[in-house]
Design a protein around this motif. Structure first.
Motif, PDB file in Angstrom:
ATOM      1  N   PHE A 384       0.813  -1.217   0.000  1.00  0.00           N
ATOM      2  CA  PHE A 384       0.000   0.000   0.000  1.00  0.00           C
ATOM      3  C   PHE A 384       0.849   1.271   0.000  1.00  0.00           C
ATOM      4  CE2 PHE A 384      -3.178  -2.801   2.409  1.00  0.00           C
ATOM      5  CZ  PHE A 384      -3.892  -3.110   1.266  1.00  0.00           C
ATOM      6  N   GLN A 385       1.946   1.261  -0.729  1.00  0.00           N
ATOM      7  CA  GLN A 385       2.822   2.425  -0.764  1.00  0.00           C
ATOM      8  C   GLN A 385       2.175   3.585  -1.524  1.00  0.00           C
ATOM      9  OE1 GLN A 385       6.000   2.540   0.976  1.00  0.00           O
ATOM     10  NE2 GLN A 385       4.635   0.989   1.829  1.00  0.00           N
ATOM     11  N   PRO A 386       2.694   4.809  -1.332  1.00  0.00           N
ATOM     12  CA  PRO A 386       2.084   5.954  -2.014  1.00  0.00           C
ATOM     13  C   PRO A 386       1.927   5.766  -3.518  1.00  0.00           C
ATOM     14  CG  PRO A 386       3.548   6.750  -0.308  1.00  0.00           C
ATOM     15  CD  PRO A 386       3.716   5.250  -0.349  1.00  0.00           C
ATOM     16  N   ARG A 387       2.899   5.127  -4.151  1.00  0.00           N
ATOM     17  CA  ARG A 387       2.720   4.726  -5.550  1.00  0.00           C
ATOM     18  C   ARG A 387       3.466   3.428  -5.775  1.00  0.00           C
ATOM     19  NH1 ARG A 387       3.342   9.200  -9.077  1.00  0.00           N
ATOM     20  NH2 ARG A 387       1.140   9.095  -9.667  1.00  0.00           N
ATOM     21  N   GLU A 388       2.785   2.453  -6.377  1.00  0.00           N
ATOM     22  CA  GLU A 388       3.406   1.189  -6.746  1.00  0.00           C
ATOM     23  C   GLU A 388       2.967   0.814  -8.155  1.00  0.00           C
ATOM     24  OE1 GLU A 388       3.389  -2.150  -4.062  1.00  0.00           O
ATOM     25  OE2 GLU A 388       2.693  -0.935  -2.377  1.00  0.00           O
ATOM     26  N   PRO A 389       3.818   0.136  -8.909  1.00  0.00           N
ATOM     27  CA  PRO A 389       3.328  -0.481 -10.142  1.00  0.00           C
ATOM     28  C   PRO A 389       2.331  -1.575  -9.791  1.00  0.00           C
ATOM     29  CG  PRO A 389       5.540  -1.258  -9.621  1.00  0.00           C
ATOM     30  CD  PRO A 389       5.232  -0.166  -8.639  1.00  0.00           C
ATOM     31  N   PHE A 390       1.445  -1.883 -10.726  1.00  0.00           N
ATOM     32  CA  PHE A 390       0.427  -2.891 -10.436  1.00  0.00           C
ATOM     33  C   PHE A 390       1.085  -4.232 -10.105  1.00  0.00           C
ATOM     34  CE2 PHE A 390       1.066  -3.564 -15.004  1.00  0.00           C
ATOM     35  CZ  PHE A 390       0.998  -4.945 -15.140  1.00  0.00           C
ATOM     36  N   HIS A 391       0.391  -5.014  -9.291  1.00  0.00           N
ATOM     37  CA  HIS A 391       0.918  -6.293  -8.822  1.00  0.00           C
ATOM     38  C   HIS A 391       1.082  -7.257  -9.996  1.00  0.00           C
ATOM     39  CE1 HIS A 391       1.633  -9.725  -6.258  1.00  0.00           C
ATOM     40  NE2 HIS A 391       1.424  -9.016  -5.164  1.00  0.00           N
ATOM     41  N   PRO A 392       2.227  -7.951 -10.099  1.00  0.00           N
ATOM     42  CA  PRO A 392       2.430  -8.852 -11.235  1.00  0.00           C
ATOM     43  C   PRO A 392       1.509 -10.064 -11.246  1.00  0.00           C
ATOM     44  CG  PRO A 392       4.234  -9.064  -9.654  1.00  0.00           C
ATOM     45  CD  PRO A 392       3.429  -7.866  -9.243  1.00  0.00           C
ATOM     46  N   LYS A 410      -5.377   5.544   5.235  1.00  0.00           N
ATOM     47  CA  LYS A 410      -4.146   6.017   4.601  1.00  0.00           C
ATOM     48  C   LYS A 410      -2.928   5.757   5.483  1.00  0.00           C
ATOM     49  CE  LYS A 410      -4.921  10.314   3.421  1.00  0.00           C
ATOM     50  NZ  LYS A 410      -5.871  10.769   4.430  1.00  0.00           N
ATOM     51  N   GLU A 411      -2.600   4.485   5.654  1.00  0.00           N
ATOM     52  CA  GLU A 411      -1.485   4.083   6.506  1.00  0.00           C
ATOM     53  C   GLU A 411      -0.171   4.723   6.091  1.00  0.00           C
ATOM     54  OE1 GLU A 411       0.925  -0.073   7.543  1.00  0.00           O
ATOM     55  OE2 GLU A 411      -0.974  -0.137   6.447  1.00  0.00           O
ATOM     56  N   TYR A 412       0.081   4.814   4.803  1.00  0.00           N
ATOM     57  CA  TYR A 412       1.337   5.374   4.297  1.00  0.00           C
ATOM     58  C   TYR A 412       1.118   6.702   3.576  1.00  0.00           C
ATOM     59  CZ  TYR A 412       3.201   0.638   5.039  1.00  0.00           C
ATOM     60  OH  TYR A 412       3.594  -0.570   5.582  1.00  0.00           O
ATOM     61  N   LEU A 413      -0.028   7.310   3.771  1.00  0.00           N
ATOM     62  CA  LEU A 413      -0.386   8.491   2.986  1.00  0.00           C
ATOM     63  C   LEU A 413      -0.885   9.634   3.856  1.00  0.00           C
ATOM     64  CD1 LEU A 413      -1.953   6.370   0.204  1.00  0.00           C
ATOM     65  CD2 LEU A 413      -0.341   8.192  -0.289  1.00  0.00           C
ATOM     66  N   GLY A 414      -0.295   9.775   5.038  1.00  0.00           N
ATOM     67  CA  GLY A 414      -0.623  10.924   5.862  1.00  0.00           C
ATOM     68  C   GLY A 414      -1.785  10.746   6.805  1.00  0.00           C
ATOM     69  N   PHE A 415      -2.195   9.478   7.028  1.00  0.00           N
ATOM     70  CA  PHE A 415      -3.257   9.196   7.985  1.00  0.00           C
ATOM     71  C   PHE A 415      -4.507  10.009   7.633  1.00  0.00           C
ATOM     72  CE2 PHE A 415       0.071   8.085  11.515  1.00  0.00           C
ATOM     73  CZ  PHE A 415       0.600   7.126  10.688  1.00  0.00           C
ATOM     74  N   ALA A 416      -5.210  10.525   8.632  1.00  0.00           N
ATOM     75  CA  ALA A 416      -6.443  11.258   8.349  1.00  0.00           C
ATOM     76  C   ALA A 416      -6.201  12.744   8.110  1.00  0.00           C
ATOM     77  CB  ALA A 416      -7.438  11.088   9.508  1.00  0.00           C
ATOM     78  N   THR A 417      -5.028  13.255   8.459  1.00  0.00           N
ATOM     79  CA  THR A 417      -4.842  14.704   8.428  1.00  0.00           C
ATOM     80  C   THR A 417      -4.369  15.234   7.086  1.00  0.00           C
ATOM     81  OG1 THR A 417      -2.680  14.323   9.461  1.00  0.00           O
ATOM     82  CG2 THR A 417      -4.485  15.015  10.899  1.00  0.00           C
ATOM     83  N   HIS A 418      -3.810  14.392   6.218  1.00  0.00           N
ATOM     84  CA  HIS A 418      -3.367  14.864   4.911  1.00  0.00           C
ATOM     85  C   HIS A 418      -4.496  14.694   3.894  1.00  0.00           C
ATOM     86  CE1 HIS A 418       1.244  14.569   5.672  1.00  0.00           C
ATOM     87  NE2 HIS A 418       0.587  14.791   6.802  1.00  0.00           N
ATOM     88  N   LEU A 419      -4.736  15.732   3.130  1.00  0.00           N
ATOM     89  CA  LEU A 419      -5.762  15.678   2.095  1.00  0.00           C
ATOM     90  C   LEU A 419      -5.170  14.926   0.904  1.00  0.00           C
ATOM     91  CD1 LEU A 419      -7.969  18.683   0.908  1.00  0.00           C
ATOM     92  CD2 LEU A 419      -7.329  16.772  -0.564  1.00  0.00           C
ATOM     93  N   VAL A 420      -5.582  13.670   0.739  1.00  0.00           N
ATOM     94  CA  VAL A 420      -5.088  12.829  -0.348  1.00  0.00           C
ATOM     95  C   VAL A 420      -6.272  12.040  -0.897  1.00  0.00           C
ATOM     96  CG1 VAL A 420      -3.386  11.132  -1.089  1.00  0.00           C
ATOM     97  CG2 VAL A 420      -2.904  12.563   0.916  1.00  0.00           C
TER      98      VAL A 420
END
Length: 718
Positions: A384-392, A410-420
């Motif tokens: 669940f990284q911020p950007r990954e290529p699709f799973h093979p 958003k475990e790796y994307l700023g939790f609840a406080t970052h607007l993503v």
């Protein structure tokens, strides 16, 4: 009466006569706000929204009719009556051919819609103008009712309707990582909704609103407990509690599922083994499944995390994933249940590149799973990284149904406080071409079954829901719950269209409000990738809680828990070599995809460091060196957050004060933490690259020791 008493009486009288102030919005209503439409739209809608006609009754039909009553009352200021027959113009007829003789008489083209699809059409019934919402199954009526309300919420005409829709994916599930003590793993919105201590006697009314919200976006199943499962959930007292939730959700077309701990026969069953080939173990699971279905006749089935991150599994007994999954599938098959077996596996003893391990373990098992087993695969091969290529794995198991697992929280994307906004991230993966079995076969076509004719199709989203008043921990994180449901219904939908739909339903229909909100959302994912993990970097997060940067961490017990394992930066260069000269993870993709990802000259810059270890002076597509490009992208991410702050500040006159203030406060947190990410990562990578900052870019405010010394042991979600 004294003068002071008279003044006090007059004051109280004036207070009583004064118009009541509108209640402050706190986000509880989500996208189901049902605020009154403008006067010109009132005139257009009211003639088409009269009495609600239901010739038959059931809990689901009643729920659909009640939602129409609630929605139309709020949107149009009317209180539509319930009727048993079309008796005037503007009626809304709700029914299936089985529940409604009038719907049956209309002979509508319902056959292609399956059990969950719906049709909405403007019709004439006995000389009267009406709108019919028809379906083969009752849940389709519910989805159709929400669709009609969505049309009004987004100011679409409803006077000449002729539309139909059906879900592309059968099982559209939320996976709650909720524990029995009400903590939520990777949860950033408070405690779990499920108050196990008070169930089954007390059913929080909020459970109904949860079901309404899910039904409104087409979600039809929920896994109630964490994949790191506690076997107690399978004991009789807890099953009675689960049954109470199932009863509450059933009218809204939602089935319950449970995460099953693989060694439950040992943990709660008194056996000395959980070997899936042991007859005693198989008998125990069959009996347990029978018990569950006696209590919950429409129980959906099991989700299993096995032999991953310390969880027990069939490999503990010398068996395969197929052996374990098939045992459970055998137990639930007589009841129509399914087993979702997660492919998120990595072994501490296995020295293989972590990005390779799921493919290596599962692809050789293609065709060896029972037909009610679905292998559940994350969107990318790491975590669940911020950007990954699709799973093979997508496209590589044509004989085994594959589900896509997305992380809404958003475990790796700023939790609840970052607007993503994650719709753009998911769209990128769903639209990726697998070249399996041929060019143009997208990931979406794999998971919806059209590429390989899967018997079962599943999309799963790790929920971001808690007991916070706004459900998701922030106002904008609601959009990710919404977008997940819409994409699970139709993975071909566009992220921008979904964002605009959500913005109109959640904030209002003023174009001067909607356009900047959608612009913020559409750029937000690229912004967080830029200030956290640009150019294909990944897993740079601090230990345990994954809050804040920690690219220097290299002392953890497992090699592949360390950020240094993933970026491999040194004095010569940076990046993980996954080409033939390295781990050769690129070979797990189709030949055409591998040719792109494996070639420095062809790989997109967004995945450069995912697949290649390159010198610091390697030229990117911009013409800049990798070092300079990192500086530019980290800085660009911070500037994007500052631009969002300015955009949001300008919207203050158009947004209710409470929600505007909350978002403003969170954007301040995001700007501060984005700056922290930029400075900490760049000062660390500069300590290795020994390159100067390019002209116009200021170096970090502190030295590396300052950032390494930052500790956040109480970050949420640990």
């Amino acid at each position: 009466m004294s003068v002071p008493s008279l003044i006090r009486l007059l004051f109280l009288l004036l207070l009583a006569l004064a118009p009541a102030a509108a209640p402050a919005e706190d986000g509880y209503d989500l996208w189901l706000r049902y605020r009154a439409v403008e006067a010109e739209w009132q005139q257009r809608y009211r003639p088409q929204a009269g009495a609600i006609v239901t010739e038959g009754r059931s809990p689901t039909i009643d729920a659909a009719a009640a939602e129409l009553e609630r929605g139309l009352a709020g949107l149009l200021g009317t209180s539509p009556a319930r009727a048993g027959a079309v008796a005037g113009d503007g009626a809304i007829l709700l029914g299936t051919p089985r529940s409604s003789a009038t719907v049956a008489r209309l002979d509508l083209p319902l056959a292609p819609l399956g059990e969950e699809g719906y049709l909405i059409r403007s019709v004439t019934i006995d000389g009267r103008q009406a709108t019919v919402i028809a379906a083969n199954g009752e849940s389709g009526l519910l989805y159709g009712a929400f669709r009609l309300l969505r049309l009004i919420q987004t100011r679409q005409p409803i006077d000449r309707l002729d539309l139909s829709d059906r879900p592309a994916i059968q099982h559209r599930l939320l996976n709650h990582w909720d524990n029995l003590d009400r903590s939520v793993e990777r949860g950033y919105a408070g405690l779990s909704l499920w108050d196990w201590q008070k169930l089954p006697e007390y059913r929080d009314p909020r459970y109904v609103d949860y079901a309404r919200a899910n039904a409104s976006i087409g979600i039809n199943g929920t896994v109630l407990n964490n994949v790191n499962s506690n076997a107690d959930i399978l004991t009789a007292p807890f099953l009675e509690k689960v049954a109470a939730l199932a009863d509450t959700f059933r009218p809204y077309g939602i089935r319950v599922y449970l995460s099953a701990r693989f060694n439950a026969p040992m943990a709660i069953g008194g056996l000395d083994t959980a070997d899936p080939l042991d007859p005693r173990v198989r008998a125990w699971w069959r009996a347990k499944a029978d018990e569950i279905y006696r209590i919950i006749p429409d129980f959906g089935g099991f989700l299993v995390k096995a032999n991953s991150e310390g969880q027990p599994g069939p490999q503990d007994f010398g068996r395969t994933h197929a052996d374990g999954a098939n045992m459970l599938a055998e137990a639930v098959a007589p009841h129509g249940g399914i087993v979702m077996w997660r492919a998120f596996v990595y072994s501490n003893e296995q020295p293989e590149d972590r990005a390779r391990q799921a493919y290596s373990e599962f692809q050789p098992l293609d065709g060896r799973f029972r037909d009610n087993v679905i292998v559940q695969v994350k969107n990318g091969a790491i975590d669940f990284q911020p950007r990954e290529p699709f799973h093979p794995l997508f496209g590589a198991m044509p004989e085994t149904p594959l589900a896509m697992e997305l992380q809404i929280t958003k475990e790796y994307l700023g939790f609840a406080t970052h607007l993503v906004y994650l719709g753009t991230m998911w769209e990128e993966v769903l639209d990726a071409d697998t070249f399996r079995p041929s060019a143009g076969t997208t990931v979406a076509e794999v998971i919806d079954g059209s590429a390989h004719d899967y018997r079962h199709t599943v999309m799963a989203g790790v929920a971001n829901i808690g007991n916070d008043r706004n459900w998701s921990g922030s106002q904008f994180d609601q959009a990710n719950w919404f977008a997940y449901g819409r994409l699970a219904w139709d993975p071909q939908l566009g992220a921008r269209d979904i964002a605009e739909e959500w913005a109109r339903m959640t904030w209002g229909n003023d174009p001067a409000l909607v356009a900047p909100i959608v612009e913020m959302m559409m750029g937000s994912h690229q912004a967080v990738v830029d200030y956290m993990t640009p150019l294909g970097l990944n897993h740079l997060m601090a230990t345990g809680h994954h809050y804040g940067p920690g690219p220097w961490v290299d002392d953890l017990e497992r090699e592949d828990w360390n950020p240094t394992y993933f970026h491999r930066a040194d004095g010569e260069g940076i990046g993980f070599d996954r080409t033939a000269s390295g781990s050769d993870a690129v070979a797990q993709y189709a030949r055409e995809v591998a040719a792109i990802f494996g070639d420095r000259a062809r790989v997109p810059d967004d995945f450069l460091l995912w697949f290649h270890h390159v010198p610091w002076d390697h030229r990117t597509r911009s013409g800049r060196t990798v070092w300079d490009e990192l500086v530019v992208r980290y800085s660009r991410g911070v500037e994007a957050v500052r631009a969002m702050q300015r955009q949001w500040a300008a919207l203050a006159p158009r947004v209710d004060p409470r929600r505007h203030t909350e978002v403003s406060d969170f954007l301040r947190i995001q700007e501060r933490e984005a700056t922290w990410w930029r400075d900490a990562c760049l000062v660390y990578f500069q300590s290795l690259s020994r390159r100067p900052f390019p002209a116009g870019y200021a170096p970090p405010a502190h030295d590396l020791d300052h950032y390494r010394a930052i500790r956040t042991p109480y970050a949420p979600g640990n």
